[in-house]
Enzyme design. Structure first.
Site, short mmCIF file in Angstrom:
data_model
loop_
_atom_site.label_atom_id
_atom_site.label_comp_id
_atom_site.label_asym_id
_atom_site.label_seq_id
_atom_site.Cartn_x
_atom_site.Cartn_y
_atom_site.Cartn_z
N LYS A 72 0.85 -1.18 0.00
CA LYS A 72 0.00 0.00 0.00
C LYS A 72 0.89 1.24 0.00
O LYS A 72 1.93 1.27 0.68
CB LYS A 72 -0.88 -0.06 1.25
N SER A 146 -9.27 1.06 3.43
CA SER A 146 -8.54 1.93 2.53
C SER A 146 -7.53 1.16 1.67
O SER A 146 -6.99 1.71 0.70
CB SER A 146 -7.79 3.00 3.34
N SER A 170 -9.30 -1.49 7.54
CA SER A 170 -8.77 -1.44 6.18
C SER A 170 -8.04 -2.70 5.75
O SER A 170 -7.77 -2.87 4.56
CB SER A 170 -7.83 -0.24 6.04
#
Length: 599
Positions: A72, A146, A170
């Site tokens: 990420k 996310s 997330s």
């Protein structure tokens, strides 16, 4: 060329003679330039450098040698740009984050950085200037956030694992929405240096993979805090749940009937019961009260603190929804921050007794699955609904594991999440393996976005996160399974490892006047005739040994006992002075056989 999709597939391809340059080159060629799941990708020059690095490593000493992964884009990698999905925040990292350094040392190859809800603020995967990441199974629906990009590329088999982060869910919601595993460790057990903070006191790096075995192995590689971290390290729990665990479930779920979630949840509960779980309805309202603190309380100020300079200097650089949420921090003053912590401590004490009667919680990963259009119309309300079963976990310092379960009548994935106390990560993984094996054994089961059918090696659990240290303990009398003092073992979370016999160098005596009746085990002198005596060997968490010792009455104690195979464990022994008037019952071969003879 068939690109491997799991760790076992990649290892098998290399064992069959495939070369990293060919496999990794073919993988990079598959990455579409307009795929919104990616923010940056490995280029040809960097691939050459990675191949040279692999040549310098011994594959036998590098367990992830040649295996690609992604992170990420709020996680630093040396020489890569970190954006946190905000171009105005972008900067080139001069060092690897702790987790990236550990994976590269194990031989893994970073092939790209993935899209996210900006500054890891959201559970939808739509709050990014780099584009919305669609759901893998139906692009009309959100991917979850996310960590949207990391979940998407794993579900599509582009990499066998990817890292996300998890503050409010997330690392779990995107896993549930994309039919993959999301392993969310206990906060503070994984090193967070080099990760752009959302809420520094709550954040944790999570692992996405197609199988639990892959997620657990990767988590084991990155396990362990940063040296000198000021945050409290969690107390590790045993590596197992009981054979028949008591698992709490919400007494009212609030699931989306239009999507078929209630039927999918009912099926999940049936599978859990088939695996031996006793399901216990639990009032989740106190947990929801904890969850409300995350965005309605002063913890939003932590998000503000992480990007204060940027949001004050250049507020227009932020996604409008993210900016609106984070600027709510201005509602709180320092006194309210302390008051929020006091409120959390009060709630945490109120919910702590849950773990006195339960071994884990089982929840739907999310109560509904909105479309991208629905999120665009109601960005905050739709997002907030998705954290119903996730937002409270990190505030309480708990562990969680998101797993695929089934598909709804709408054709969308439905996932479940196991939740345990802090430090129970290994135990959740152990029970989760049973869940996954049962699911993958069902007809028509497949990995990710229908990449391939499940195979036997997909069930394997090769490594897991560290757990509490244990002591092997041999019991010989009233603590045997089914006998009066066995509860002293189960109350301390012990598990039976095996039944065996001692070396043929012991005698067993029936101790007179003991309640409940107990035997005494004594080793014979060299040259004397002895017997092999039946024992059960248990594994006891080391931190439970002291309380167990306190229960042992004279003339018994714990010492070293030799087993039939020549190994030694701790076990019950007896003072010699107490044996003079105690009948020798060694010929029965064990206490259970002696009791059966009496009966």
């Amino acid at each position: 060329m068939n690109i491997p999709v799991t760790l076992a597939d990649w290892r098998g391809a290399y064992a069959a003679g495939a070369q990293p340059a060919i496999l990794l080159g073919a993988l990079l060629a598959r990455l579409a330039p307009d795929d919104p799941a990616w923010i940056s990708r490995l280029d040809a020059t960097s691939l050459a450098a990675e191949l040279a690095r692999l040549d310098s490593l011994d594959p036998a000493q590098a367990p992830l040698w040649g295996i690609p992964f992604a992170v990420k884009d709020n996680i630093d990698a040396a020489g890569w740009t970190t954006t946190a999905a905000c171009p105005a925040f972008a900067h080139t990292a001069d060092a690897d984050a702790t987790v990236v350094a550990r994976l590269c040392a194990a031989g893994a190859v970073l092939v790209g950085k993935t899209n996210l809800d900006q500054f890891a603020t959201g559970l939808v995967g739509t709050r990014s200037p780099y584009g919305e990441v669609p759901n893998t199974f139906d692009p009309a629906y959100v991917s979850g956030g996310s960590s949207s990009g990391s979940a998407s590329i794993v579900a599509r088999g582009l990499v066998p694992f990817a890292l996300g982060t998890d503050t409010a869910g997330s690392g779990r919601v995107p896993a549930g929405y994309n039919h993959i595993v999301g392993l969310k460790p206990t906060p503070h057990r994984i090193g967070m240096q080099g990760v752009v903070p959302a809420c520094r006191t709550l954040d944790v790096v999570s692992v996405f993979a197609l199988t639990l075995g892959d997620a657990a192995e990767v988590a084991a590689v990155i396990d362990g805090p940063d040296a000198g971290s000021p945050l409290p390290h969690p107390v590790l729990q045993p590596a197992w749940l009981p054979e028949r665990p008591r698992i709490g479930i919400p007494d009212a779920t609030g699931l989306d009937a239009a999507l078929g979630y209630p039927a999918a949840w009912k099926s999940a509960l049936a599978r859990a019961q088939a695996l031996g779980a006793e399901l216990v309805p639990v009032d989740f309202e106190p947990l929801f009260a904890v969850a409300n603190l995350l965005y309605d309380g002063p913890w939003i100020a932590e998000r503000y603190a992480a990007i204060r300079e940027l949001i004050e200097r250049q507020p227009a650089a932020l996604d409008p929804v993210v900016r609106e949420l984070i600027l709510q921090a201005r509602r709180f003053d320092a006194a309210q921050v302390f008051e929020g912590h006091y409120q959390l401590e009060t709630l945490a004490r109120a919910v702590a007794p849950l773990w006195e009667g339960l071994d884990a919680l089982l929840v739907p990963t999310a109560p509904t699955h909105p479309t991208r259009a629905e999120v665009a119309a109601e960005p905050i309300a739709r997002n907030s609904a998705l954290g119903r079963y996730t937002n409270f976990v990190n505030l309480l310092g708990w562990s969680a594991l998101a797993l695929p379960s089934s598909f709804t009548t709408a054709g969308l994935p439905f996932g479940i999440t196991l939740i345990g106390p802090g430090g129970a990560d290994a135990a959740l993984t152990q029970w989760g393996q049973h869940w996954e094996a049962a699911r993958l054994a069902e007809p028509g089961a497949f990995l990710g976005a229908r990449l391939r059918p499940a195979r036997n090696e997909d069930y394997a659990l090769r490594r897991s996160l560290n757990a509490a240290p244990t002591l092997k303990l041999a019991v010989v009398g009233a603590h045997l399974q089914g006998l009066p003092l066995h509860h002293q073992l189960t109350e301390r979370g012990c598990r039976l490892r095996y039944r065996t016999r001692t070396a043929p160098a012991y005698r067993l005596h029936a101790l007179p006047g003991t309640t409940p009746p107990k035997p005494g085990l004594a080793r014979v002198a060299p040259g004397e005739a002895g017997h092999a005596i039946e024992v059960e060997v248990y594994e006891m968490p080391l931190y439970r040994v002291g309380s167990f010792l306190a229960l042992i009455p004279p003339p018994l104690g714990l010492g070293s006992v030799e087993l039939f195979d020549g190994s030694w464990v701790k076990g019950f022994i007896c003072e010699g002075a107490a044996l003079a008037d105690a009948p020798d019952i060694s010929a029965h071969g064990g206490w259970r056989a002696y009791l059966a003879n009496l009966g």
